[in-house]
Scaffold this active site. Structure first.
Site, PDB file in Angstrom:
ATOM      1  CB  SER A  38       8.497   0.710   0.898  1.00  0.00           C
ATOM      2  OG  SER A  38       7.575   0.169  -0.025  1.00  0.00           O
ATOM      3  CG  ASP A 330       5.114   7.754  -2.529  1.00  0.00           C
ATOM      4  OD1 ASP A 330       4.441   6.723  -2.752  1.00  0.00           O
ATOM      5  OD2 ASP A 330       6.270   7.712  -2.066  1.00  0.00           O
ATOM      6  CG  HIS A 333       5.078   3.911  -0.818  1.00  0.00           C
ATOM      7  ND1 HIS A 333       5.845   4.450  -1.819  1.00  0.00           N
ATOM      8  CD2 HIS A 333       5.600   2.701  -0.533  1.00  0.00           C
ATOM      9  CE1 HIS A 333       6.814   3.577  -2.129  1.00  0.00           C
ATOM     10  NE2 HIS A 333       6.683   2.515  -1.367  1.00  0.00           N
TER      11      HIS A 333
END
Ligand SMILES: *[C@@H]1O[C@H](CO)[C@@H](O)[C@H](O)[C@H]1NC(C)=O
Ligand SMILES: *[C@@H]1O[C@H](CO)[C@@H](O)[C@H](O)[C@H]1NC(C)=O
Ligand SMILES: *[C@@H]1O[C@H](CO)[C@@H](O)[C@H](O)[C@H]1NC(C)=O
Ligand SMILES: *[C@@H]1O[C@H](CO)[C@@H](O)[C@H](O)[C@H]1NC(C)=O
Length: 386
Positions: A38, A330, A333
């Site tokens: 990610s 978040d 991240h």
């Protein structure tokens, strides 16, 4: 200081583009191929069969720069977006993207992916499958450009990796049986590094010489990790801290030995653990107000990842007013602002931050392969003239 790195990135790439005129084929560029999770996924998971918690194609993701959700797990751009600058390198799986997509490189990364097949099985594109996707790109390019030209392009390209973190977290957060339970920590990390090394060696065989890596960042102290123990909110998640340290030590060792063993192999390794942990612990020094609380999510430190209602509409979530105050977008991240800072460190950082080469030096590095290729070309010409 913040803007000077970016200026040099723009300058460097516009120099290449200007010199080469309007022929924008990959052959005239220094391509960037991106592998990982990610931290690097620019939208591949939008196109695979997975579950909503593995996707970020929902608001408020993407709110800052793109003004719409692209699949990037952040409010805006990711590290590879700042490295490649413009145009953005698209996700490999994005449809309707003919040969133009190879102009500057291809991004194979997938949120949730690991180096091990048993990490997020069926939900993300693991590293081995990312390699297979790269081999498919190679086939297509070879049919268009020929074998020798593709080898030349690949030898000049940079291969950027961020992988392994999900392997280390998965056994704890998903509470699934895995290789982890049946092996010692050392052995488990050896598997992660071993699988990663196999992929690096394959890319090397395909012609790759210039590699960039981030070690595993201080995600043991991300908002999500900081709330694992609800009786001690704010303390890092110790079982993973230990694994990350073993992993980062072994990664540095294996890269040193690859450079000894593989002729022409050169690399940049960014100490992401240190750069992230410095910002978590001293946010104001780097222009953030919050280093430990996420901008988007719910619960203590917004460490529960309900951002965008990704766990279902009933949950609800909070969104901060000013994302530029935050290190984490978040629970796990970073924000675009943080990515920009990391990209600068990877691009032009000093050797104790990114070494033995930084990415700028890697891109500029002329390899023996290129020289002998040019010499062969000259010889061919001489032969013709005789
Ligand atoms: C996990 O492993 C334990 C012990 O090895 C076993 O008893 C249990 O059934 C396994 N659980 C799953 C879901 O496979
Ligand atoms: C890759 O990981 C698997 C576990 O998924 C392990 O059995 C295998 O030995 C690893 N490969 C290497 C080269 O370390
Ligand atoms: C957000 O915060 C930054 C830095 O703290 C500040 O420069 C900017 O004006 C703020 N924006 C808003 C809309 O409050
Ligand atoms: C890198 O070295 C410089 C001095 O050359 C020092 O100021 C800086 O703190 C070092 N950074 C890290 C992460 O060790």
């Amino acid at each position: 200081m913040e803007s000077s790195g970016i200026v040099s990135i723009i300058f460097f790439f516009s120099t290449i583009i200007n010199c080469k005129g309007n022929n924008n084929l990959i052959t005239n560029q220094f391509a960037l191929f991106v592998f990982g999770d990610s931290v690097f996924d620019v939208g591949n998971n939008n196109y695979i069969d997975t579950i909503s918690s593995y996707r970020s194609n929902i608001r408020p993701y993407g709110q800052t720069t793109f003004k719409f959700p692209t699949g990037r797990v952040s409010d805006g751009r990711l590290i590879p977006d700042f490295i490649a600058w413009l145009p953005l390198i698209p996700p490999n799986l994005q449809p309707n993207n003919d040969n133009n997509k190879f102009t500057y490189g291809v991004n194979f990364a997938s949120a949730g992916a690991g180096a091990l097949v048993e990490t997020s099985p069926g939900l993300a594109i693991n590293l081995g499958t990312q390699l297979n996707n790269f081999k498919n790109v190679e086939k297509r390019l070879k049919s268009e450009l020929g074998d020798a030209e593709v080898k030349r392009v690949f030898s000049r390209a940079v291969y950027l990796f961020h992988i392994g973190g999900n392997d280390l977290f998965y056994p704890f957060f998903e509470k699934r049986n895995s290789t982890f339970q049946s092996n010692s920590k050392e052995k488990f990390v050896d598997f992660v590094i071993g699988n990663m090394t196999s992929v690096i060696e394959e890319v090397y065989k395909m012609g790759g010489r210039k590699f960039g890596f981030l070690n595993e960042g201080a995600y043991d102290c991300s908002p999500r990790s900081l709330i694992v123990d609800r009786t001690k909110i704010g303390s890092c998640f110790k079982p993973v801290t230990e694994l990350i340290h073993v992993h980062n030590k072994k990664l540095a060792e294996v890269l040193r030995s690859l450079q000894r063993e593989l002729s022409g192999f050169r690399y940049a390794l960014h100490d992401f653990y240190t750069s992230l942990s410095e910002r978590i612990n001293n946010p104001t020094k780097y222009g953030f107000k919050e280093g430990k609380k996420a901008c988007c999510g719910s619960g203590p430190l917004r460490g529960i990842n309900t951002c965008g209602n990704r766990l279902g509409p009933s949950q609800g979530y909070e969104l901060c007013e000013n994302v530029t105050d935050y290190l984490f977008f978040d629970s796990s991240h970073l924000t675009e602002k943080a990515h920009r800072q990391m990209a600068e460190l990877i691009w032009s950082g000093p050797p104790n931050v990114t070494g033995p080469y930084n990415l700028k030096a890697l891109f500029e590095l002329k390899l023996t392969y290129n020289r002998s290729y040019i010499l062969r070309k000259i010889k061919d010409k001489v032969a013709i003239y005789k």
